[in-house]
Scaffold this motif. Structure first.
Motif, PDB file in Angstrom:
ATOM      1  N   UNK A   9       0.866  -1.187   0.000  1.00  0.00           N
ATOM      2  CA  UNK A   9       0.000   0.000   0.000  1.00  0.00           C
ATOM      3  C   UNK A   9       0.899   1.231   0.000  1.00  0.00           C
ATOM      4  N   UNK A  10       0.975   1.900  -1.146  1.00  0.00           N
ATOM      5  CA  UNK A  10       1.946   2.972  -1.302  1.00  0.00           C
ATOM      6  C   UNK A  10       1.324   4.360  -1.181  1.00  0.00           C
ATOM      7  N   UNK A  11       0.000   4.444  -1.208  1.00  0.00           N
ATOM      8  CA  UNK A  11      -0.660   5.731  -1.050  1.00  0.00           C
ATOM      9  C   UNK A  11      -1.131   6.312  -2.372  1.00  0.00           C
ATOM     10  N   UNK A  12      -1.746   7.480  -2.298  1.00  0.00           N
ATOM     11  CA  UNK A  12      -2.274   8.112  -3.501  1.00  0.00           C
ATOM     12  C   UNK A  12      -1.158   8.617  -4.401  1.00  0.00           C
ATOM     13  N   UNK A  13      -1.376   8.483  -5.712  1.00  0.00           N
ATOM     14  CA  UNK A  13      -0.427   8.964  -6.699  1.00  0.00           C
ATOM     15  C   UNK A  13      -0.640  10.459  -6.880  1.00  0.00           C
ATOM     16  N   UNK A  14       0.193  11.260  -6.249  1.00  0.00           N
ATOM     17  CA  UNK A  14       0.104  12.706  -6.400  1.00  0.00           C
ATOM     18  C   UNK A  14       0.892  13.128  -7.636  1.00  0.00           C
ATOM     19  N   UNK A  15       0.477  14.242  -8.214  1.00  0.00           N
ATOM     20  CA  UNK A  15       1.085  14.735  -9.440  1.00  0.00           C
ATOM     21  C   UNK A  15       2.257  15.657  -9.122  1.00  0.00           C
ATOM     22  N   UNK A  16       3.380  15.463  -9.801  1.00  0.00           N
ATOM     23  CA  UNK A  16       4.502  16.397  -9.681  1.00  0.00           C
ATOM     24  C   UNK A  16       4.853  16.942 -11.053  1.00  0.00           C
ATOM     25  N   UNK A  17       5.420  18.153 -11.073  1.00  0.00           N
ATOM     26  CA  UNK A  17       5.937  18.692 -12.329  1.00  0.00           C
ATOM     27  C   UNK A  17       6.998  19.749 -12.027  1.00  0.00           C
ATOM     28  N   UNK A  18       7.728  20.134 -13.047  1.00  0.00           N
ATOM     29  CA  UNK A  18       8.846  21.059 -12.867  1.00  0.00           C
ATOM     30  C   UNK A  18       8.540  22.469 -13.339  1.00  0.00           C
ATOM     31  N   UNK A  19       7.302  22.725 -13.816  1.00  0.00           N
ATOM     32  CA  UNK A  19       7.017  24.005 -14.457  1.00  0.00           C
ATOM     33  C   UNK A  19       6.169  24.972 -13.658  1.00  0.00           C
TER      34      UNK A  19
END
Length: 338
Positions: free
Chosen positions: A147-157
């Protein structure tokens, strides 16, 4: 009676006894491919399995973790396990879905809304049914759940708080149709990319962003190449530990039971790891300079677009709308209708 004849008679008797009662099982060091690196939820599951396996087998069996995709891409390890050239693999469930489509019910956007939902579904009758499906479809058996948790969004911009903010971003996703179509429902066309290539893709700006749970973002040091985090909750990341069914069937009944019990212990260890570490890791990422945003209006626009466009498209592959409703009922959610 000569010595040779006597020895032959004894050897024959021993062979009969071995067939009748089962020869002593050989000690085994199980090779486990792990997609993520040290400090990840996958590693916590693998170490939990190794410890339980050694204890339950009285030290006869052990396991070695090969972290960070050393043994190949996650989808490749499914193939390797299926043909028996690899013992086990720890991988994201979306990389099992191409081989056994019904497990895709766990990757439909906004189905699982908490760790407790994930535990209920994976450890109950639905999880058992999906395990049987993976044996029949892919030649691998799920023996533990990460159980790794919710996939949150990342970005560099830029910060992302709305669907419109996604415009102009190139987002990496796994080669998974459900996840690809979820991003398409939000108006962008994501870039499928193997997990082993993702860090380099972010570093060289081939892609601007990706989504993964906080524990994975930290373990993979994505804070070195990403600045902004958006706490979307479209998928709760579940990562099974699979064993080659061929390898499993070659074990004695007692060793099979040991493997299954060690898997249960590993599942419990994974849940505890997430409960203990996620908030701490989120703070670490903030301290590393990542900026965290929450979607506007409690994520309603993301939810409405994704569930309307994606759920109906995959009813057939997951086993029908009735299968989705069975899953929803198990976690106290209302059914959907066509």
């Amino acid at each position: 009676m000569s010595f040779i004849k006597s020895f032959s008679t004894v050897a024959a008797a021993a062979a009969v006894a071995a067939v009748s009662f089962g020869a002593p099982a050989m000690a085994k060091n199980f090779k486990i491919a792990v997609g993520d690196s040290g400090g990840s939820s996958q590693e916590a599951t693998g170490l939990g399995f190794k410890q339980a396996l050694e204890e339950l087998s009285g030290g006869k069996h052990t396991a070695t973790l090969f972290l960070n995709g050393q043994l190949g891409s996650e989808q490749d390890t499914v193939n390797d396990a299926a043909i028996g050239t690899l013992d086990m693999s720890l991988l994201a469930i979306n990389n099992v879905t191409p081989f056994s489509p019904t497990v895709g019910v766990f990757t439909l956007p906004y189905v699982i809304l908490s760790l407790e939902d994930a535990e209920t579904l994976t450890q109950g009758p639905i999880g058992q049914e999906l395990t049987e499906n993976t044996i029949n479809d892919a030649g691998v058996r799920i023996i533990a759940w990460t159980y790794t948790g919710f996939r949150v969004l990342t970005n560099s911009k830029k910060p992302v708080k709305s669907v419109a903010d996604l415009n102009g971003l190139v987002i990496r996703v796994p080669k998974n149709e459900i996840m690809i179509d979820t991003y398409k429902s939000w108006g962008i066309s994501p870039t499928p990319m193997a997990w082993s290539e993702t860090f380099a893709g972010l570093q060289t700006k081939v892609v601007d962003g990706q989504d993964n749970p906080y524990t994975t973002i930290n373990a993979m040091k994505f804070y070195e190449v990403q600045k902004y985090v958006t706490e979307i909750r479209y998928i709760f990341s579940i990562e099974p530990l699979i064993i080659s069914e061929q390898v499993f069937q070659e074990l004695s009944a007692a060793d099979q039971e040991t493997i299954l019990k060690a898997g249960e212990a590993a599942t419990a260890a994974s849940a505890q790891f997430l409960r203990d570490k996620e908030a701490e890791i989120k703070q670490i990422l903030t301290d590393k300079g990542m900026e965290i945003s929450v979607p506007e209006n409690n994520e309603k626009e993301f939810i409405d677009l994704a569930t309307a466009a994606v759920w109906p498209k995959f009813y057939e592959s997951i086993g029908g709308i009735e299968k989705l409703n069975t899953v929803l009922a198990a976690i106290g959610r209302d059914p959907v209708s066509e």
